[in-house]
Motif scaffolding. Structure first.
Motif, mmCIF file in Angstrom:
data_model
loop_
_atom_site.group_PDB
_atom_site.id
_atom_site.type_symbol
_atom_site.label_atom_id
_atom_site.label_comp_id
_atom_site.label_asym_id
_atom_site.label_seq_id
_atom_site.Cartn_x
_atom_site.Cartn_y
_atom_site.Cartn_z
ATOM 1 N N PHE D 100 0.805 -1.215 0.000
ATOM 2 C CA PHE D 100 0.000 0.000 0.000
ATOM 3 C C PHE D 100 0.836 1.262 0.000
ATOM 4 C CE2 PHE D 100 -3.737 -2.274 0.041
ATOM 5 C CZ PHE D 100 -4.854 -1.476 0.229
ATOM 6 N N LEU D 104 0.523 3.510 -3.320
ATOM 7 C CA LEU D 104 -0.548 4.491 -3.373
ATOM 8 C C LEU D 104 -0.026 5.868 -3.781
ATOM 9 C CD1 LEU D 104 -3.367 3.643 -3.016
ATOM 10 C CD2 LEU D 104 -3.444 4.711 -0.785
ATOM 11 N N TYR D 175 -11.356 1.732 -3.414
ATOM 12 C CA TYR D 175 -10.816 2.949 -2.805
ATOM 13 C C TYR D 175 -10.378 3.941 -3.873
ATOM 14 C CZ TYR D 175 -7.548 5.814 -0.102
ATOM 15 O OH TYR D 175 -6.880 6.859 0.481
ATOM 16 N N HIS D 189 -9.918 11.163 0.966
ATOM 17 C CA HIS D 189 -8.978 10.087 1.256
ATOM 18 C C HIS D 189 -7.960 10.511 2.307
ATOM 19 C CE1 HIS D 189 -8.214 12.323 -2.376
ATOM 20 N NE2 HIS D 189 -6.926 12.121 -2.265
ATOM 21 N N ASP D 191 -5.725 10.160 5.736
ATOM 22 C CA ASP D 191 -4.797 9.111 6.136
ATOM 23 C C ASP D 191 -5.511 8.024 6.925
ATOM 24 O OD1 ASP D 191 -1.733 10.643 6.043
ATOM 25 O OD2 ASP D 191 -3.598 11.740 5.743
ATOM 26 N N LEU D 194 -7.220 5.430 4.958
ATOM 27 C CA LEU D 194 -6.301 4.424 4.431
ATOM 28 C C LEU D 194 -5.933 3.392 5.500
ATOM 29 C CD1 LEU D 194 -4.524 3.377 2.194
ATOM 30 C CD2 LEU D 194 -2.781 5.057 2.863
ATOM 31 N N THR D 197 -8.645 1.087 6.106
ATOM 32 C CA THR D 197 -8.785 0.142 4.999
ATOM 33 C C THR D 197 -7.793 -1.006 5.163
ATOM 34 O OG1 THR D 197 -9.482 1.941 3.551
ATOM 35 C CG2 THR D 197 -8.779 -0.107 2.488
#
Lengths: 208, 208, 208, 208
Positions: D100, D104, D175, D189, D191, D194, D197
């Motif tokens: 990730f 990302l 996402y 989005h 932090d 994330l 998630t």
DNA sequence: GATGAATGAGAATTCATTCAT
DNA sequence: AATGAATGAATTCTCATTCAT
């Protein structure tokens, strides 16, 4: 029959042919009755070519009629108007003849354009407005003023100057319209017809 | 605004509404610019209904303008012309006034139809021909003849009778065109304007 | 493959065929990539027929996607939501399964429409807004509330309810998007995949 | 916003401007909805200039999306994958976070390109194939293998490795899609979203 | 390499007209 | 007689692409 008078700011040869073709066809069939494909065919170009320069068919019309109103209609009345205004015409007759003589040549030279303009003005408010602006604001005042001068000198009848102008231009317009638009093929506009029209106006506006 | 004057031979109510709608739209947008579906919508009928009586759009136009030329244009000039011809007008002024007075009412009453006619005549030879026929043959001769009478009496200037007629109708047409077609919203056609126009023509045609 | 679900308010048979053809072609090529002539051909109608009911190609798109958003997307989430809300689900799992089970059938039944919607939403702000309205206002609140209930009972993790919703629907959307839009031919959406997805979400949202 | 990442093998400055303009417009309107003339205008070059380097509009698209798939999508998954594979991640969580974290950033940096790719992949089989090739062959195997390792260690649930990958990337894709493509303006989005998630996936894949 | 005028195939849309009901 | 769905030819306009300069 080129109409170099109008809208030739850096047109390519093809674009000029488009304008010429459009003028002919707009005159013959009116704006709505003319098709861009017909114009293209007569101009000998692809239909798409028309739309490179003119975003719409209407823009093509406007590019022809719009400038024409300022460049042709206005001069018909205004051109040399400085002279007319400045020049001390010895009498109203000289004034009237000055207006008619060189202006009617302009009309004749731009027959088709004027035909298109007169045909389309009823359908396009923008054109009407432009005509009002050009004619109304720039010209009307100065002509009226001049008329008043002649009225003061006792040369012409003392009715409202606006009416004098309308009478003169109604005669002129009637002459133009019937000869050029309604019955262009007749072409009876002989010289003496013009002379008699001038005499008619002169006497019609005399004071007594 | 019904135009009962024209084409109402056995029209159903819907057909009459179609004619009325067509008149309005033809006047506003011209023949080519008007669409049958718009006419149908304004008339409140189905699109197909128009074509029940009129085989084509053009036939619809002709059914409006054609009869109008005989029934409106002609009368404008001819109506009561028997009287005019028969009646011993004591002078040219009476004659002119007779023409203007009741005829201008006809014009006003049929404004829209005349607008359409003038707009479409340039594009439809049939209409032009019909106008020639009606005006030219029926009317022109008799008017010219009458003019000659007045010329012999010394009341008006001795120029070609045709020209006299053209001068009179140019003035009339200029008046009509500028007031009804070009600038219908202006509506400055006050009474005195008309009177002055008549005076203008009278004097303009005087002999000396 | 008929899509009787959408927009069949008094459509003629041909119009229905147009809608069906449009759905297929929009799905396959996207809105911009589809041509009305292709749609007409596939529907077996004249191209003009499309424009009798839909003024523009865009209106045709909207007539498909617009109602779909309210009639399909919304039900996917909301339908029977009264029950879901009213029904006392004994636990979160039942709730989740209830959402997935009958809703995924809706998705499957409306695959193509959803494909079109997802493809076109980025290019049509109106659609985005509509989606927001339908999803955002009608649904989001009530789902969030329900989530909170389960959080209070300690069944699921105590993070922001909105995030819970997003996680659930991200999984759902990822599942739908990859199976139906990106790689529709793969069709690996076997039953156990679904079951595992549910298990995945369940565990992912567990508290400890 | 230059996208220097992509296709800058010996591009002139103008060609680079074309690519940048194309990216913006393809993203905003889709491939079919974008016109080359619009791209040329935005790039400040002549219409013909585009076709000097790219024989067709489609080639321009491919020159953007094609390399992107290998240069962006692949790295998102593969980049440093040697490390990931070699590196003995102490547990699945570290592995997931590794995926990730730096990936990302790549997504964010290449938002627009990814938007275009996702929008166009459904319509261009070549792109789909390329994606399959890059993702499927190069990456899938090695990821799956890695997953199996974690499964053997008892760290994650023992379902088919492919399904594990799909669950992970569905969450990731959901996402990305909702944040970047469907509702780019929302930009929620944060932090912690994330982080949650990641936690969600971790727990969702736990064994017990 | 770059330009931009020109192209022509095709796109969307309009519209007069037909015809089954 | 009236309707209005359907038509298809024509119309306006778009657009990727070419080519002479």
């Amino acid at each position: 029959m080129e109409n170099k008078e109008v809208g030739q700011e850096q047109l390519t040869e093809k674009q000029q042919r488009i304008v010429d073709a459009a003028i002919e066809i707009f005159a013959a069939k009116g704006y709505s009755g003319a098709s861009t494909s017909e114009i293209a065919k007569k101009a000998g170009v692809a239909e798409g070519t028309i739309f490179r320069r003119y975003k719409t068919k209407k823009e093509l019309l406007m590019s022809i009629v719009g400038p024409m109103i300022s460049k042709v209609i206005a001069p018909i009345i205004v051109k040399d108007f400085d002279k007319v205004i400045t020049a001390d015409y010895k009498d109203f007759e000289s004034f009237l003849r000055a207006i008619f003589s060189n202006r009617l040549k302009l009309v004749e030279k731009n027959q088709i354009l004027i035909k298109i303009a007169i045909q389309e003005i009823p359908f396009h408010p923008e054109l009407k407005e432009k005509l009002f602006e050009v004619v109304g604001k720039e010209v009307f005042k100065s002509i009226c003023q001049r008329i008043e001068d002649f009225q003061l000198k006792g040369e012409i009848v003392k009715i409202h100057p606006k009416l004098v102008v309308q009478l003169i231009f109604s005669s002129l317009f009637g002459y133009v319209a019937s000869n050029f638009i309604l019955f262009p093929e007749r072409s009876v506009h002989q010289d003496n017809e013009l002379e008699h029209t001038i005499q008619f106006i002169l006497k019609g506006l005399r004071q007594y």
